[in-house]
Motif scaffolding. Sequence first.
Motif, PDB file in Angstrom:
ATOM      1  N   ARG A 296      28.082  75.893  23.722  1.00 32.78           N
ATOM      2  CA  ARG A 296      27.704  75.962  25.142  1.00 32.78           C
ATOM      3  C   ARG A 296      27.215  74.602  25.652  1.00 32.78           C
ATOM      4  O   ARG A 296      27.471  74.215  26.784  1.00 32.78           O
ATOM      5  CB  ARG A 296      26.623  77.027  25.343  1.00 32.78           C
ATOM      6  N   ASN A 297      26.505  73.867  24.786  1.00 31.31           N
ATOM      7  CA  ASN A 297      25.951  72.582  25.219  1.00 31.31           C
ATOM      8  C   ASN A 297      27.048  71.596  25.635  1.00 31.31           C
ATOM      9  O   ASN A 297      26.842  70.775  26.531  1.00 31.31           O
ATOM     10  CB  ASN A 297      25.075  71.977  24.118  1.00 31.31           C
ATOM     11  N   ARG A 298      28.217  71.665  25.032  1.00 30.47           N
ATOM     12  CA  ARG A 298      29.312  70.759  25.407  1.00 30.47           C
ATOM     13  C   ARG A 298      29.771  71.050  26.833  1.00 30.47           C
ATOM     14  O   ARG A 298      30.059  70.146  27.609  1.00 30.47           O
ATOM     15  CB  ARG A 298      30.505  70.907  24.460  1.00 30.47           C
ATOM     16  N   LEU A 299      29.834  72.330  27.165  1.00 27.54           N
ATOM     17  CA  LEU A 299      30.239  72.709  28.521  1.00 27.54           C
ATOM     18  C   LEU A 299      29.150  72.333  29.529  1.00 27.54           C
ATOM     19  O   LEU A 299      29.438  71.876  30.649  1.00 27.54           O
ATOM     20  CB  LEU A 299      30.535  74.212  28.554  1.00 27.54           C
ATOM     21  N   GLU A 300      27.893  72.499  29.139  1.00 28.00           N
ATOM     22  CA  GLU A 300      26.781  72.117  30.021  1.00 28.00           C
ATOM     23  C   GLU A 300      26.801  70.614  30.283  1.00 28.00           C
ATOM     24  O   GLU A 300      26.588  70.163  31.429  1.00 28.00           O
ATOM     25  CB  GLU A 300      25.449  72.532  29.377  1.00 28.00           C
TER      26      GLU A 300
END
Length: 498
Positions: A296-300
């Motif tokens: 998720r952090n990559r998308l954020e």
Amino acid sequence: MNLTRKDITSAYNKIKRIARKSFDKKKYNDSLAKISIAAKLAYYINFIYTDVELENMLNDISKNIIPKPADFISVENRYVFVDSFGNSKVLALQYLKALISWDVEILYILESYSKIEESKEIRELLNTYSRGTILVVDPELETAEKIKLIFNRISDYKPFKILLHITPWDVIATTVMYAFNNVTRYQINMTDHAFWLGSGCIDYTIEFRSYGCTVSLEKRNIDKNHILVQPFYPIIKNDVFQGFPVELNKDNVIIFSGGTYYKIFGENDLFFLILKRILEENPSAVILFAGMGNGRNRLENFISSNRLEKRMMLLGERKDINEVFRNCDIYLNTYPFGGGLMSQYAAYNAKPILALTKANAFNNDLEDIVFSNSDKKQQICFTNVEDLLQETKRLVNDREYRVYKGQQLKEGIISPEQFSSNLYRLMDTGVNLFPIEKKSINFMAFQDWYLDIHNKYSNKIGYVIYVNFRMLAFLYFPKISFKYFPSLLKLIRNKIGI
């Protein structure tokens, strides 16, 4: 330090040798545990799709744990359904509802007690059916004892047919099935793109699309006459809609996408580029993404670095997934790895689908999945990014076209009644109603993609090795161990709060 195919096959073969040594010492529980680990490794990378040596070992273990194979006269219209998933996210409900519609007797076996809460919907369905029986396997038993328990229960039941709805690394159900040569056994193949155990102990595999048929023919060496085709439909729940972010307004065209995060990684982040271009070229569009798993952090970071906070929002994992589809305008399939069930939800709700695929990468071939009820297949997947973006622009700006395309998809989905009647015919006659179309698949490219995912974005391989071998992992699998040690150490520290 990246892992290579050679690293993976070397580790896989070493685990098999350890499993064989345990078998030779009559340590069957340990041997089965190692076979399960090897199967997970093969499933994660897909460098093979079946393994005769593992199947032979399961058969040998079965003969030792169950010295006398099943010998009884089957009672007609009595079915056993073995389930190691225990939830409604896969295909258990579709198949069980079909069996119930035939008014037959059902013994449902839930292998894992840890799934008891997740299986609530399944158990409620069977508890209200007078001809249904449930067996939940005692979690305190060792693996060999679970095998004996399931074997004895099925033998006492004297079924007519057995359906397997199991994980690719399920050594319990497969070991049991090797002792049932007197009953017709069906594997419901949900993970048709991947390795699974059990190709040696089934009579038929039930596939949901031509892609899986091709893999079973070419890589699992299953005879064409033992491959059955059964498309599926989505289970629709009447959940309360949890809403969308308040930033949306009535003029927005909502493009929804989602799935496990790893499905959008790879191919030089092409999916991220597509997201950005869609928003740049369509001012009224907003993108909502529902995801689960790691990443998720990559998308954020992508959203914040491109200042897209008001145009793209993350929804997290949504339990009201059908309501999400009902309230969006367009579904964007994930890439490089698409989602078949998500596409069916889109079609059920008459939402047009945008999907990118590559030539010979038929794991993303949605036409087979969505148009199972129609001989008028429409193009869903594009092999060119510019064509995909052109279609996106038309769907965003032309409401009538959007509605028309969505309605075409809705008419293509198979109904529960059609699912039931087709399945009955398949299991009664062994004759396919749906044709098997052989696909041209680039297996090597598929393998490379999985290797890339596990080298860059996932620590599952390291986790499985550490959990099962502990400190011996550094001795047996030094390259794997040292590669994943930092990320696993961080995971442990986060869990214990240091």
